[in-house]
Design an enzyme around this catalytic site. Structure first.
Site, PDB file in Angstrom:
ATOM      1  N   TYR A  58       0.856  -1.373  -0.057  1.00 22.03           N
ATOM      2  CA  TYR A  58       0.004   0.096   0.004  1.00 22.03           C
ATOM      3  C   TYR A  58       0.931   1.209  -0.002  1.00 22.03           C
ATOM      4  CZ  TYR A  58      -3.784  -2.924   1.443  1.00 22.03           C
ATOM      5  OH  TYR A  58      -4.967  -3.977   1.578  1.00 22.03           O
ATOM      6  N   ARG A 213     -16.230   0.266  -0.905  1.00 20.22           N
ATOM      7  CA  ARG A 213     -15.245   1.152  -1.410  1.00 20.22           C
ATOM      8  C   ARG A 213     -16.189   2.655  -1.473  1.00 20.22           C
ATOM      9  NH1 ARG A 213     -14.262  -3.458  -3.423  1.00 20.22           N
ATOM     10  NH2 ARG A 213     -12.283  -3.961  -3.379  1.00 20.22           N
ATOM     11  N   SER A 217     -21.950   3.995   0.910  1.00 18.33           N
ATOM     12  CA  SER A 217     -22.039   4.607   2.208  1.00 18.33           C
ATOM     13  C   SER A 217     -23.012   5.542   2.509  1.00 18.33           C
ATOM     14  CB  SER A 217     -20.524   5.064   2.214  1.00 18.33           C
ATOM     15  OG  SER A 217     -20.521   6.239   1.115  1.00 18.33           O
TER      16      SER A 217
END
Length: 336
Positions: A58, A213, A217
């Site tokens: 990452y 992702r 939401s």
């Protein structure tokens, strides 16, 4: 007050009911604020979160260095309760390009040495290859991690995005604590074969992508402009008609959330929590505000009627578009 905890399999540690996925603080979702990222890690630890999830690839090590800084600057009591979950094996180029996975035993030891240094710890709590290396038997990769366990550099062995057959082979080699895999309201493929397999073997699930992702939401809109370095700008579920269809699912979920007096994100995380004590959702909060919202899911109680309503609003396989582009899907043993 007793903090809600769950156990990572029959061999793993007790962890807070939610874990913090830190990837977005370094890569794949556009630019992030380092100061806010570290403050978010500190806030998570303050709230009782114990599991911090990262990958050595990452940001090409950036995320591990960030977590290492957050741990060094956290109060001692919070630092001591933190558990690190690390994925390894992804090969990257200087331009960020992906070039496969390396699960050879020598590579496992090499990756672990670098992660320990970047994190500033003497052991990793859960260590796992990010994707199956098709050229190396899983027994060899898991066996190398088991050697690190024997030497005290790793506490528990995990897996990531692998299918039922690979899980069985790995578990026959050494005790497996946990499988990390995408799971949420619009990503339910593991329910067919993978989830029954890990439950049979006493392996827990750390579920990433519980908000797909950010798609479910409640904060994503069809007109949102994404940066070129944002993974979602190229993700099938965020494109054109797929996105418009998927956002209609979110609006159906929003009606249920409003009836409960909670946010869309909270009801989506609460749904994952309701799927079993052996599942630990990873929330990818990059700010303290989003972290606080996700933690609120712990107070959401879903009864049978709520779960039925959610199922009707967002049926299994209702999402439009694959969860990754075709090239990335080809690396997922869990999809074979």
């Amino acid at each position: 007050m007793t903090l809600p905890t769950r156990t990572l399999g029959t061999t793993g540690p007790r962890v807070f009911a939610l874990g913090l996925g830190c990837m977005g603080m370094s890569a794949l979702y556009g630019d992030a604020d380092r100061t806010e990222s570290i403050a978010t890690v500190h806030a998570a630890l303050e709230a009782g979160v114990t599991l911090l999830d990262t990958g050595d690839f990452y940001g090409m090590g950036h995320n591990e260095l960030l977590i290492g800084e957050a741990l060094r600057t956290a109060p001692a009591a919070h630092r001591e309760q933190a558990l690190t979950s690390v994925k390894f094996g992804a090969l990257r180029g200087p331009d960020g390009a992906w070039s496969g996975y390396d699960g050879r035993p020598a590579a496992v030891r090499n990756f672990a040495a670098y992660s320990l240094q970047r994190l500033g710890v003497d052991h990793i709590d859960v260590y796992r290859i990010a994707r199956l290396d098709p050229d190396v038997p899983i027994e060899e990769t898991v066996g190398a991690i088991a050697e690190l366990v024997e030497k005290g550099y790793v506490r528990h062995i995990g897996l990531s995005e692998v299918g039922a057959e690979t899980i069985r082979r790995a578990a026959a080699t050494a005790p497996i604590a946990d499988l990390q895999i995408e799971y949420g309201l619009i990503t339910r493929g593991i329910e067919r074969e993978i989830l029954p397999t890990v439950r049979e073997l006493g392996i827990s699930v750390t579920a990433y992508g519980v908000l797909s992702r950010g798609l479910i939401s409640g904060h994503f809109s069809a007109d949102r402009q994404l940066a070129a370095n944002d993974f979602r700008a190229h993700s099938p579920r965020f494109q054109g008609e797929n996105l418009r269809h998927n956002l209609t699912l979110v609006e159906s979920l929003r009606k249920i959330a409003e009836q409960k007096g909670v946010s869309v994100a909270q009801i989506a995380v609460a749904w994952v929590l309701a799927q079993g004590e052996d599942i630990v959702p990873l929330v990818g909060a990059r700010t303290r505000e989003r972290l606080t919202e996700s933690l609120g899911a712990l107070d959401v109680v879903l009864d049978a009627g709520d779960l039925a309503a959610i199922e009707a609003a967002v049926p299994a396989d209702a999402a439009a578009g694959e969860r990754y582009a075709a090239a990335a899907m080809a690396h997922l043993d869990s999809e074979r």
